[in-house]
Design a protein around this motif. Structure first.
Motif: not given
Length: 328
Positions: A253-262, A289-296, A298-306
């Motif tokens: 249930g996670r998305l994990v990125f390590d230095d991945v283009p936005l 982008v580097t980070g671990a996010f919860t798939i469920a 999704q708005d929180g992922v966008l908020d974190s990116i912003e």
């Protein structure tokens, strides 16, 4: 069915798909006519498929309600009684398999653009599903995915029409387990691996044991744990070491990125939600982008990116999100 009947039926499916693709050459028409005339069973099998396929016109095409993320997808199905017999379901699966590897015109394109139409298993955007296959193997479908399975005493065969799947294959030395996804074909006996089928490439990652991957050009590679390969219509790419834990974080249930283009991060996130996420400014596409996010969430992922990047996220509607460079 015996082996001869299976062979005739398989050939009929192949001709059925080919003759509905465009363009059909004169040599194809001549070869088809020769095949039909060679045996009355050929014409009977082909016309049986025509009658079967015409039943798809009975599908209720009224708009369907959007299901909750955790609910099964209410894909419409033909009402004709003939389509519900075990023999007809086998034929439909074969048609799905044939269409998935046919030319992209005509019937092939229709099935390719609606991969769940003839799939045995499917998920909606944001949905994940676990399936136990007839041999005890486990199939885990990620978001917006569709797969079909064909099992008999001598073969175990799965087609991943679209999306992403993780396999835990039961050992059976007498029946190799094969997976077809786009231009790639995988063969295993007992192992754990994932396949991601994108429109222009297929990616295979191995978690346990070994997998042999064959490309459309005849080339092949054997992958061990922690390695992956991409397959396109041009052939196999290089075998590369991969961070399997991060790549398969979706199973937790996670998305994990390590230095991945936005842009890549947003494209991945878009797979889990309805609608589009569009990057409006070229300058921000390659922000790392580097980070671990919860798939469920999704708005929180966008908020974190912003909050962490110099970008501005504008939600136009529930189905459209625009990402701009933040004003200085």
């Amino acid at each position: 069915m015996n082996g001869k009947e299976d062979s005739v039926e398989d050939a009929a499916v192949g001709w059925f798909v080919r003759m509905r693709d465009e363009p059909v050459s004169e040599s194809d028409r001549a070869a088809f006519a020769t095949w039909l005339a060679a045996d009355p069973a050929h014409a009977a099998a082909f016309h049986d498929l025509e009658r079967l396929w015409s039943g798809l016109d009975q599908v209720d095409r009224r708009p369907q309600p959007v299901p909750e993320a955790s609910a099964p997808i209410p894909f419409p199905r033909p009402d004709a009684d003939a389509l519900h017999s075990p023999a007809r379901r086998v034929v439909l699966r074969r048609m799905a398999v044939a269409a998935s590897i046919a030319a992209v015109g005509g019937l092939g394109a229709y099935v390719a653009t609606s991969p769940s139409l003839l799939a045995d298993y499917a998920t909606a955007a944001g949905e994940q599903r676990a399936v136990t296959l007839p041999d005890g193997s486990r199939l885990f479908l990620n978001t917006a995915s569709a797969a079909s399975a064909m099992f008999d005493p001598v073969r175990r065969h799965v087609v991943l029409h679209a999306g992403e799947a993780y396999f835990e294959v039961a050992k059976d030395a007498a029946r190799p387990f094969t997976v077809v996804a786009g231009p790639g074909r995988l063969t295993v006996l007992g192992t754990a691996f994932s396949v991601r089928h994108e429109p222009d490439e297929v990616e295979v990652l191995v978690a346990e044991s070994r997998v042999r991957v064959a490309g459309p050009d005849g080339g092949s590679a054997e992958l061990g744990p922690g390695f992956g390969v991409r397959v396109t219509t041009s052939g196999l790419g290089p075998v590369e070491s991969r961070d399997i834990q991060n790549a398969l974080a979706w199973r937790r249930g996670r998305l994990v990125f390590d230095d991945v283009p936005l842009a890549e991060v947003l494209a991945d996130l878009e797979r889990y939600r309805r609608g589009r996420i569009v990057v409006m400014d070229e300058a921000v596409r390659h922000l790392p982008v580097t980070g671990a996010f919860t798939i469920a969430n999704q708005d929180g992922v966008l908020d974190s990116i912003e909050q962490t990047l110099p970008v501005r996220v504008v939600r136009v509607t529930d189905l459209l999100v625009l990402v701009f460079a933040r004003d200085a």
